[in-house]
Scaffold this motif. Structure first.
Motif, PDB file in Angstrom:
ATOM      1  N   GLY A 113       1.926  -8.072 -17.434  1.00 28.84           N
ATOM      2  CA  GLY A 113       0.869  -7.101 -17.220  1.00 28.84           C
ATOM      3  C   GLY A 113      -0.040  -7.411 -16.052  1.00 28.84           C
ATOM      4  N   HIS A 114       0.307  -8.420 -15.227  1.00 29.22           N
ATOM      5  CA  HIS A 114      -0.531  -8.758 -14.071  1.00 29.22           C
ATOM      6  C   HIS A 114      -0.682  -7.537 -13.167  1.00 29.22           C
ATOM      7  CE1 HIS A 114      -2.274 -11.906 -11.400  1.00 29.22           C
ATOM      8  NE2 HIS A 114      -1.966 -11.014 -10.461  1.00 29.22           N
ATOM      9  N   ARG A 115      -1.894  -7.296 -12.696  1.00 25.14           N
ATOM     10  CA  ARG A 115      -2.180  -6.080 -11.943  1.00 25.14           C
ATOM     11  C   ARG A 115      -2.714  -6.386 -10.550  1.00 25.14           C
ATOM     12  NH1 ARG A 115      -5.184  -2.228 -16.504  1.00 25.14           N
ATOM     13  NH2 ARG A 115      -3.463  -2.258 -18.027  1.00 25.14           N
ATOM     14  N   ILE A 116      -2.375  -5.519  -9.615  1.00 32.74           N
ATOM     15  CA  ILE A 116      -2.948  -5.576  -8.285  1.00 32.74           C
ATOM     16  C   ILE A 116      -3.453  -4.183  -7.918  1.00 32.74           C
ATOM     17  CG2 ILE A 116      -1.544  -7.505  -7.502  1.00 32.74           C
ATOM     18  CD1 ILE A 116       0.302  -5.506  -6.099  1.00 32.74           C
ATOM     19  N   ASP A 117      -4.359  -4.126  -6.946  1.00 31.22           N
ATOM     20  CA  ASP A 117      -4.835  -2.814  -6.508  1.00 31.22           C
ATOM     21  C   ASP A 117      -4.031  -2.336  -5.309  1.00 31.22           C
ATOM     22  OD1 ASP A 117      -5.837  -4.171  -4.273  1.00 31.22           O
ATOM     23  OD2 ASP A 117      -7.905  -4.166  -4.997  1.00 31.22           O
ATOM     24  N   GLY A 118      -4.333  -1.132  -4.862  1.00 31.45           N
ATOM     25  CA  GLY A 118      -3.571  -0.535  -3.773  1.00 31.45           C
ATOM     26  C   GLY A 118      -3.671  -1.314  -2.478  1.00 31.45           C
ATOM     27  N   ARG A 119      -4.846  -1.816  -2.172  1.00 28.83           N
ATOM     28  CA  ARG A 119      -5.016  -2.594  -0.941  1.00 28.83           C
ATOM     29  C   ARG A 119      -4.111  -3.816  -0.946  1.00 28.83           C
ATOM     30  NH1 ARG A 119     -10.308  -1.306  -2.433  1.00 28.83           N
ATOM     31  NH2 ARG A 119     -11.429   0.074  -0.992  1.00 28.83           N
ATOM     32  N   THR A 120      -4.072  -4.503  -2.091  1.00 24.84           N
ATOM     33  CA  THR A 120      -3.219  -5.692  -2.203  1.00 24.84           C
ATOM     34  C   THR A 120      -1.749  -5.311  -2.103  1.00 24.84           C
ATOM     35  OG1 THR A 120      -4.868  -6.775  -3.604  1.00 24.84           O
ATOM     36  CG2 THR A 120      -2.637  -7.665  -3.666  1.00 24.84           C
ATOM     37  N   ALA A 121      -1.369  -4.207  -2.744  1.00 21.65           N
ATOM     38  CA  ALA A 121       0.025  -3.761  -2.701  1.00 21.65           C
ATOM     39  C   ALA A 121       0.477  -3.504  -1.265  1.00 21.65           C
ATOM     40  CB  ALA A 121       0.195  -2.501  -3.541  1.00 21.65           C
ATOM     41  N   ALA A 122      -0.410  -2.928  -0.449  1.00 23.84           N
ATOM     42  CA  ALA A 122      -0.074  -2.686   0.955  1.00 23.84           C
ATOM     43  C   ALA A 122      -0.037  -3.994   1.738  1.00 23.84           C
ATOM     44  CB  ALA A 122      -1.078  -1.718   1.565  1.00 23.84           C
ATOM     45  N   ALA A 123      -0.984  -4.883   1.483  1.00 19.45           N
ATOM     46  CA  ALA A 123      -1.024  -6.164   2.183  1.00 19.45           C
ATOM     47  C   ALA A 123       0.222  -7.000   1.875  1.00 19.45           C
ATOM     48  CB  ALA A 123      -2.286  -6.939   1.799  1.00 19.45           C
ATOM     49  N   TRP A 124       0.716  -6.914   0.641  1.00 22.32           N
ATOM     50  CA  TRP A 124       1.912  -7.665   0.240  1.00 22.32           C
ATOM     51  C   TRP A 124       3.200  -7.047   0.785  1.00 22.32           C
ATOM     52  CZ3 TRP A 124       1.675  -9.247  -5.648  1.00 22.32           C
ATOM     53  CH2 TRP A 124       0.639 -10.196  -5.826  1.00 22.32           C
ATOM     54  N   GLY A 125       3.178  -5.758   1.113  1.00 18.68           N
ATOM     55  CA  GLY A 125       4.381  -5.086   1.575  1.00 18.68           C
ATOM     56  C   GLY A 125       5.083  -4.258   0.525  1.00 18.68           C
ATOM     57  N   TRP A 126       4.523  -4.216  -0.699  1.00 18.63           N
ATOM     58  CA  TRP A 126       5.110  -3.346  -1.726  1.00 18.63           C
ATOM     59  C   TRP A 126       4.878  -1.883  -1.375  1.00 18.63           C
ATOM     60  CZ3 TRP A 126       3.181   0.309  -5.160  1.00 18.63           C
ATOM     61  CH2 TRP A 126       4.050   0.696  -6.194  1.00 18.63           C
ATOM     62  N   ALA A 127       3.697  -1.583  -0.851  1.00 22.23           N
ATOM     63  CA  ALA A 127       3.366  -0.232  -0.391  1.00 22.23           C
ATOM     64  C   ALA A 127       3.362  -0.198   1.135  1.00 22.23           C
ATOM     65  CB  ALA A 127       2.000   0.207  -0.923  1.00 22.23           C
ATOM     66  N   THR A 128       3.565   0.981   1.687  1.00 17.30           N
ATOM     67  CA  THR A 128       3.549   1.154   3.134  1.00 17.30           C
ATOM     68  C   THR A 128       2.128   1.088   3.669  1.00 17.30           C
ATOM     69  OG1 THR A 128       5.427   2.650   2.835  1.00 17.30           O
ATOM     70  CG2 THR A 128       4.372   2.619   5.007  1.00 17.30           C
ATOM     71  N   GLU A 129       1.228   1.801   3.008  1.00 20.24           N
ATOM     72  CA  GLU A 129      -0.173   1.793   3.406  1.00 20.24           C
ATOM     73  C   GLU A 129      -1.048   2.203   2.239  1.00 20.24           C
ATOM     74  OE1 GLU A 129      -0.790   4.500   6.639  1.00 20.24           O
ATOM     75  OE2 GLU A 129       0.424   6.076   5.739  1.00 20.24           O
ATOM     76  N   SER A 130      -2.323   1.848   2.349  1.00 15.17           N
ATOM     77  CA  SER A 130      -3.313   2.154   1.315  1.00 15.17           C
ATOM     78  C   SER A 130      -4.445   2.932   1.968  1.00 15.17           C
ATOM     79  CB  SER A 130      -3.832   0.845   0.706  1.00 15.17           C
ATOM     80  OG  SER A 130      -4.887   1.063  -0.187  1.00 15.17           O
TER      81      SER A 130
END
Length: 275
Positions: free
Chosen positions: A172-189
């Motif tokens: 259940g570990h959670r990250i926010d959108g900014r982190t997801a983009a910084a990690w590369g999971w998302a394209t941009e936040s």
């Protein structure tokens, strides 16, 4: 199945853009059999329809809370109702549906707001571009240890093995959108209030390019991931998950959900864990 028959999703043509909306807002767009089957039918339908970009978003407060493990769905009951082979095949069916997104010849954008949990994060990995709200809540695993190895390996290809392990080991570990983009999971936040307009503008910009060019561009880039084993990695997790569904520990979690309800089982796990 035609779009007019869809209930758990909607499909709307907007010029060269097709908008697919996960439409179970009362369940935070949790992924049940009906929704997944309609999503599969939508991409079968789109194979014969002129368009240049597909956008997948969610109705209401969330993109999706992940696989629906509540009383009206089957994820928690997969192993109860099927032997290990049947369970594996059912899990592979979900992957086959998501692979239709990956194999769709034209760009697919996922627009993520609110919650994007567990199996929803798995779906998103198969898209070409992911735009998230800064305040989105993203988790690569369910909030209960009901399986494993099904989702995290695909995260590894985007964020690296150590971050994928963090998201998998810490249930259940959670990250926010900014982190997801910084990690590369998302394209941009982007800020939540501008998410919809930003995605629309991006889709319109992409749609200026001819479909033939978009097809070849997507195929060329996807081939790199395919050579790295993307499709094999996507499918191998079903075997691990099916095995874990048969363990005494997961059986206890399943029993806890039936006894306490989903929220009660989560609260019990967060306080006491699983022996």
């Amino acid at each position: 199945m035609e779009p007019s028959e869809f209930e758990a999703i909607t499909l709307v043509h907007d010029g060269n853009i097709v908008w697919i909306t996960l439409n179970r807002p009362e369940r935070l767009n949790a992924l049940n059999d009906k929704l997944l089957n309609e999503l599969s039918a939508a991409f079968d339908y789109l194979a014969h329809v002129d368009h240049r970009v597909v956008v997948i978003n969610g109705a209401g407060r969330a993109f999706s809370a992940g696989y629906d493990i509540g009383s009206d769905s089957a994820e928690v009951g997969y192993a109860d109702e099927r032997d290990s082979i049947e369970d594996r095949d059912r899990l592979l069916l979900n992957i086959d549906i998501f692979m239709k997104i990956w194999r769709h010849p034209l760009p697919v954008i996922t627009q993520v707001h609110g919650y994007c949990m567990g199996g929803a994060s798995q779906l998103v990995v198969f898209s070409d571009i992911t735009v998230v709200a800064d305040d989105a809540v993203i988790s690569g695993s369910p909030t209960l240890p009901i399986g494993g190895g099904y989702i995290a390996p695909l995260w590894s290809m985007l964020v690296g093995p150590k971050r994928a392990k963090l998201m998998s080991f810490d249930v259940g570990h959670r990250i926010d959108g900014r982190t997801a983009a910084a990690w590369g999971w998302a394209t941009e936040s982007v800020p939540a209030e501008s998410l919809g307009e930003h995605v629309r503008s991006l889709a319109l910009s992409i749609a200026r390019t001819p479909a033939s060019s978009l097809k070849l561009k997507k195929e060329a880039i996807n081939r790199v991931s395919d050579l790295a084993g993307f499709a094999s990695i996507a499918r191998m997790g079903a075997e691990t998950d099916a095995l874990l569904h048969l363990t005494p520990e997961v059986r206890r979690v399943q029993h806890s959900i039936k006894e306490r309800g989903l929220k009660g089982a989560i609260a019990h796990f967060q306080e006491f864990g699983i022996d």
